[in-house]
Design an enzyme around this catalytic site. Structure first.
Site, PDB file in Angstrom:
ATOM      1  N   ASP A  34      31.841  45.047   1.765  1.00 11.60           N
ATOM      2  CA  ASP A  34      33.093  45.651   2.216  1.00 11.60           C
ATOM      3  C   ASP A  34      33.918  46.169   1.036  1.00 11.60           C
ATOM      4  O   ASP A  34      33.756  45.711  -0.101  1.00 11.60           O
ATOM      5  CB  ASP A  34      33.916  44.628   2.994  1.00 11.60           C
ATOM      6  CG  ASP A  34      33.515  44.547   4.463  1.00 11.60           C
ATOM      7  OD1 ASP A  34      32.658  45.343   4.889  1.00 11.60           O
ATOM      8  OD2 ASP A  34      34.066  43.696   5.182  1.00 11.60           O
ATOM      9  N   LYS A  56      35.897  49.494   4.715  1.00 14.52           N
ATOM     10  CA  LYS A  56      36.918  49.965   5.645  1.00 14.52           C
ATOM     11  C   LYS A  56      38.279  49.704   5.008  1.00 14.52           C
ATOM     12  O   LYS A  56      38.592  48.587   4.631  1.00 14.52           O
ATOM     13  CB  LYS A  56      36.837  49.222   6.980  1.00 14.52           C
ATOM     14  CG  LYS A  56      35.546  49.465   7.749  1.00 14.52           C
ATOM     15  CD  LYS A  56      35.561  48.723   9.069  1.00 14.52           C
ATOM     16  CE  LYS A  56      34.282  48.972   9.844  1.00 14.52           C
ATOM     17  NZ  LYS A  56      34.268  48.283  11.139  1.00 14.52           N
ATOM     18  N   MET A 165      47.746  42.823   6.935  1.00 12.20           N
ATOM     19  CA  MET A 165      47.784  44.240   7.296  1.00 12.20           C
ATOM     20  C   MET A 165      49.126  44.655   7.887  1.00 12.20           C
ATOM     21  O   MET A 165      49.208  45.390   8.871  1.00 12.20           O
ATOM     22  CB  MET A 165      46.646  44.561   8.288  1.00 12.20           C
ATOM     23  CG  MET A 165      45.263  44.248   7.727  1.00 12.20           C
ATOM     24  SD  MET A 165      43.949  44.245   8.977  1.00 12.20           S
ATOM     25  CE  MET A 165      44.258  42.668   9.799  1.00 12.20           C
TER      26      MET A 165
END
Length: 241
Positions: A34, A56, A165
């Site tokens: 990742d 991502k 996030m």
């Protein structure tokens, strides 16, 4: 038939990856890595190991989940040992559970190697305990970009809030919590690039929450336990009221 390891690489600093994760990487023929995983973790792979970038990042071009799952199935069914390397812990906002379920449905052997999640490790690196007998009886991990989050319920929970996030929505998060009754003077902290040399953070309050130039990855910690945050060179000054 090969095997897939779903591995948590830890919160950032490669030294915080577990020994078991390092050993599994040393067995892998293929590594799907990742974007948020520190490339220092790849030091544990063997020469000739195939490394596939499947990152991502919010707001950037990302590898589709369909493609990731297709590669996992193809490489493992071809007889390879595959390491699916994810940041933090693969089961904390990491789609590890979805990939585990998919691989099992294909009859592929899977082993999960947990990782140290940023939700506890990053605050701890600043001296912030997410729970404390005198200040916080629990901790709630929550994503900051989900429209379905019940901020009013979280405000009533009296737990430490660790928000993943949440940079893009920090103003909405703060206003929603305050509207639900949380004291604007509640300590809060934004931490970017936690546990890395590039880490920086801002200790402030809920009512003055901001993220000056932060682009992430970052977490936001809200609660009385933030009072334990140690002063470091990576701390930004809070803006004037």
């Amino acid at each position: 038939m090969g095997k897939v390891y779903i591995i948590g690489a830890g919160p950032g600093n490669p030294e915080l990856m577990t020994l078991k994760a390092a050993r599994a990487l040393g067995q892998a023929d293929v590594v799907l890595i990742d974007a948020l995983v520190h490339r220092g973790c790849l030091a544990h792979t063997r020469p000739g190991t195939r490394v596939i970038e499947v990152g991502k990042r919010g707001g950037e071009r990302s590898t589709s989940q369909v493609f990731i799952e297709k590669i996992l199935v193809q490489t493992s069914k071809a007889g390879h040992i595959v390491a699916r390397l994810k940041g933090g812990d693969p089961f904390v906002f990491g789609r590890g559970g979805e990939e585990l379920e998919m691989l099992r449905s294909q009859g592929i052997e899977v082993e999960v190697i947990p990782g140290v999640t940023a939700g506890t490790a990053v605050p701890a690196a600043l001296g912030i305990p997410v729970t404390h007998r005198a200040l916080a009886h629990g901790v709630t991990f929550v994503t900051g970009h989900g429209a379905e989050v019940d901020w009013a319920a979280l405000a009533r929970s009296k737990t430490t809030l660790v928000i993943y996030m949440g940079l893009r929505n920090f103003k909405t998060i703060a206003s929603s919590l305050i509207a639900a009754g949380m004291d604007p003077a509640t300590p809060a902290c934004v931490i970017e690039n936690g546990t890395l040399r590039t880490q920086r953070h801002l200790v402030t309050t809920l009512g003055r929450l901001w993220a000056p130039g932060f682009t992430g990855p970052a977490i936001i910690v809200i609660g009385e336990v933030v009072r334990f945050a140690k002063r470091t060179v990576g701390e930004l000054k809070a803006r004037a009221a």
